[in-house]
Design a protein around this motif. Sequence first.
Motif, mmCIF file in Angstrom:
data_model
loop_
_atom_site.group_PDB
_atom_site.id
_atom_site.type_symbol
_atom_site.label_atom_id
_atom_site.label_comp_id
_atom_site.label_asym_id
_atom_site.label_seq_id
_atom_site.Cartn_x
_atom_site.Cartn_y
_atom_site.Cartn_z
ATOM 1 N N GLN A 1 7.561 8.574 6.706
ATOM 2 C CA GLN A 1 8.417 7.524 6.168
ATOM 3 C C GLN A 1 7.700 6.689 5.108
ATOM 4 O O GLN A 1 8.333 6.218 4.154
ATOM 5 C CB GLN A 1 8.903 6.615 7.302
ATOM 6 C CG GLN A 1 9.828 7.315 8.293
ATOM 7 C CD GLN A 1 11.073 7.857 7.618
ATOM 8 O OE1 GLN A 1 11.140 9.037 7.276
ATOM 9 N NE2 GLN A 1 12.041 6.996 7.394
ATOM 10 N N TRP A 2 6.387 6.486 5.263
ATOM 11 C CA TRP A 2 5.634 5.742 4.251
ATOM 12 C C TRP A 2 5.646 6.488 2.918
ATOM 13 O O TRP A 2 5.886 5.892 1.862
ATOM 14 C CB TRP A 2 4.195 5.511 4.713
ATOM 15 C CG TRP A 2 4.032 4.223 5.441
ATOM 16 C CD1 TRP A 2 3.620 3.026 4.911
ATOM 17 C CD2 TRP A 2 4.291 3.970 6.828
ATOM 18 N NE1 TRP A 2 3.615 2.056 5.893
ATOM 19 C CE2 TRP A 2 4.011 2.606 7.083
ATOM 20 C CE3 TRP A 2 4.725 4.764 7.883
ATOM 21 C CZ2 TRP A 2 4.157 2.026 8.324
ATOM 22 C CZ3 TRP A 2 4.870 4.194 9.146
ATOM 23 C CH2 TRP A 2 4.586 2.837 9.356
ATOM 24 N N TYR B 1 9.214 6.469 1.467
ATOM 25 C CA TYR B 1 9.590 5.146 0.968
ATOM 26 C C TYR B 1 8.945 4.869 -0.390
ATOM 27 O O TYR B 1 9.624 4.472 -1.348
ATOM 28 C CB TYR B 1 9.164 4.085 1.989
ATOM 29 C CG TYR B 1 9.397 2.653 1.535
ATOM 30 C CD1 TYR B 1 10.676 2.115 1.489
ATOM 31 C CD2 TYR B 1 8.330 1.841 1.171
ATOM 32 C CE1 TYR B 1 10.895 0.805 1.081
ATOM 33 C CE2 TYR B 1 8.532 0.532 0.762
ATOM 34 C CZ TYR B 1 9.814 0.014 0.723
ATOM 35 O OH TYR B 1 10.012 -1.275 0.322
ATOM 36 N N TYR B 2 7.635 5.100 -0.488
ATOM 37 C CA TYR B 2 6.960 4.839 -1.749
ATOM 38 C C TYR B 2 7.275 5.902 -2.787
ATOM 39 O O TYR B 2 7.221 5.627 -3.999
ATOM 40 C CB TYR B 2 5.455 4.666 -1.524
ATOM 41 C CG TYR B 2 5.173 3.357 -0.833
ATOM 42 C CD1 TYR B 2 5.311 2.150 -1.512
ATOM 43 C CD2 TYR B 2 4.837 3.310 0.518
ATOM 44 C CE1 TYR B 2 5.104 0.938 -0.872
ATOM 45 C CE2 TYR B 2 4.622 2.103 1.170
ATOM 46 C CZ TYR B 2 4.764 0.922 0.464
ATOM 47 O OH TYR B 2 4.577 -0.273 1.101
ATOM 48 N N SER C 1 6.679 -1.663 10.405
ATOM 49 C CA SER C 1 7.560 -0.806 9.622
ATOM 50 C C SER C 1 7.024 -0.689 8.210
ATOM 51 O O SER C 1 6.403 -1.629 7.685
ATOM 52 C CB SER C 1 8.977 -1.383 9.588
ATOM 53 O OG SER C 1 9.796 -0.690 8.648
ATOM 54 N N TYR C 2 7.293 0.457 7.588
ATOM 55 C CA TYR C 2 6.934 0.644 6.189
ATOM 56 C C TYR C 2 7.714 -0.309 5.287
ATOM 57 O O TYR C 2 7.340 -0.534 4.140
ATOM 58 C CB TYR C 2 7.187 2.097 5.765
ATOM 59 C CG TYR C 2 8.597 2.585 6.043
ATOM 60 C CD1 TYR C 2 9.602 2.469 5.100
ATOM 61 C CD2 TYR C 2 8.915 3.155 7.273
ATOM 62 C CE1 TYR C 2 10.884 2.912 5.363
ATOM 63 C CE2 TYR C 2 10.184 3.597 7.544
ATOM 64 C CZ TYR C 2 11.170 3.471 6.596
ATOM 65 O OH TYR C 2 12.450 3.905 6.859
ATOM 66 N N LEU C 3 8.789 -0.912 5.802
ATOM 67 C CA LEU C 3 9.630 -1.799 5.007
ATOM 68 C C LEU C 3 9.151 -3.249 4.998
ATOM 69 O O LEU C 3 9.548 -4.029 4.131
ATOM 70 C CB LEU C 3 11.064 -1.770 5.545
ATOM 71 C CG LEU C 3 11.793 -0.430 5.426
ATOM 72 C CD1 LEU C 3 12.997 -0.409 6.360
ATOM 73 C CD2 LEU C 3 12.215 -0.186 3.996
ATOM 74 N N SER C 4 8.320 -3.611 5.965
ATOM 75 C CA SER C 4 7.968 -5.022 6.159
ATOM 76 C C SER C 4 6.507 -5.286 5.815
ATOM 77 O O SER C 4 5.616 -4.584 6.304
ATOM 78 C CB SER C 4 8.225 -5.425 7.616
ATOM 79 O OG SER C 4 7.886 -6.780 7.839
ATOM 80 N N ASN D 1 2.437 -2.418 3.128
ATOM 81 C CA ASN D 1 3.808 -2.105 3.521
ATOM 82 C C ASN D 1 4.824 -2.913 2.713
ATOM 83 O O ASN D 1 4.517 -3.980 2.183
ATOM 84 C CB ASN D 1 4.039 -2.315 5.024
ATOM 85 C CG ASN D 1 3.094 -1.495 5.874
ATOM 86 O OD1 ASN D 1 2.566 -0.479 5.427
ATOM 87 N ND2 ASN D 1 2.869 -1.923 7.097
ATOM 88 N N GLY D 2 6.030 -2.377 2.639
ATOM 89 C CA GLY D 2 7.076 -3.030 1.887
ATOM 90 C C GLY D 2 6.820 -3.003 0.388
ATOM 91 O O GLY D 2 5.860 -2.411 -0.110
#
Length: 492
Positions: free
Chosen positions: A109-110, A113-114, A446-449, A463-464
């Motif tokens: 997911q990382w 996401y990136y 989370s990868y989002l935060s 992250n994020g």
Amino acid sequence: MERYYHYIDGARCEPKSGAWFATDNPFTGEPWAEIARGNEADVDRAVKVAHQAFSTGAWRELSASARGALLCRIADLIAANAARLAEIEVRDNGKLYAEMHAQAQYLPQWYRYYGGLADKIQGRVIPLDKKGYFNFTRREPLGVVGIITPWNSPLMLLAWKLAPALAAGCTAVIKPSEFTSASTLELVELFEQAGFPKGVVNVVTGFGKEVGSELVSHPLVRKITFTGADSTGRQINQAAARDFKHVGLELGGKSPNVIFDDANLDDAVNGAVSGIFAATGQTCIAGSRLLVHAKVHDEVVERVVNLARTARMGNPMHVETQVGPITTRPQFEKVLGYIEVARGEGAELALGGKVAEGPECGSGWFVEPTIFTGVDNSMRIAQEEVFGPVLSVIRFETEEEAVAIANDVRFGLGAGVWTSDIGRAFRMSERIESGTVWVNTYRAVSYLSPFGGYKDSGLGRENGIDAINEYLQTKSVWINTGAPNGNPFVLK
């Protein structure tokens, strides 16, 4: 024994010194593989290769969307190899297979996401106060990034750094912990399968003074990102400052886990045990200080002790195991030393306090889940990071006192608050000096935060969206569209 080589310019290579060192299995206490012992020459070659890949060649010519596509491909390959990567991590660092496998399955997911963010990097057009000029900004990659990772969660903490660095367009030289290098070396070979150009991702293994220090001081490295002890982070920050390198530091913690008298005690007790005994306490966000309101103090202590007493220790590869070994012998000895320090300071031992022995523990480095009560926040056991399964319980009377105790430490990485009062939840999350505050939960990431520390817990965020900015620099571009140049000796 298996043998692991450096990975430079898309290929395995032997150390220039010809030297190797053993890596141990914490469950057996025995070596299982040999790791290349790097030195200045290995670092110099890897950095120059990474600089070449950044400056010229296929990586530099790729569009941002193409970089993102490569990150998505590596995500797919990690997902396909998650079980194998998790097994290697367990063998090398002794953490539970259940957790390592879950982390390995989450890692893609990382990169996805990136990968999605890679072509969302944008500058701005600036509405100037001057006529006849057009001004805009560009967001450009820093260059070669030196990545230094710890031994507790090698692949996950690598992803937190490597994925945004690659999305930004940087190249990397990775120095994994000498205690847990194998999984990183297995992972990086997947980058070639994914189609990354040679030299974009490199690994030099070895010891801090021989590899880490050389990486930090190399003139072609533009950023150092490090997770580990605050003492090492301070040295890195000082050394990097000499060359004005960018730094990202995720350092130690002494996180308060605060239980109020109105909390759901079933959840709070579960969170207290999870906060310190999950991962054998070997995490920077360990809730190692349990602050309990006086009205529920005795009940909470009794319930935490009873729950911790049921923790099943043993082979980390077994699904029923809940607490594994300490990853390294030096850390094992350090944890035992802190237990003796706590006793000497007058803390009351409520559970554990010694080496765990029994056939289920093999010959590994096991410490019993340990709980101290009657702890004063000024004690070393409450101020210094133990990084093991040792909990300090501190009583408090009021919300004000809880805040004061929570903040009376030089770290500020994580904190937990357990309450049914939403107003208190907001007040505590605002007043606690910590990069992350969990309310009625603990150890969620989370990868989002964004994640990072206050005070001595570090610099920068991982992250994020915040993380990708850590690997970019801003350029301002001015274009004269008709303004008179005027007097050459006057600022325009």
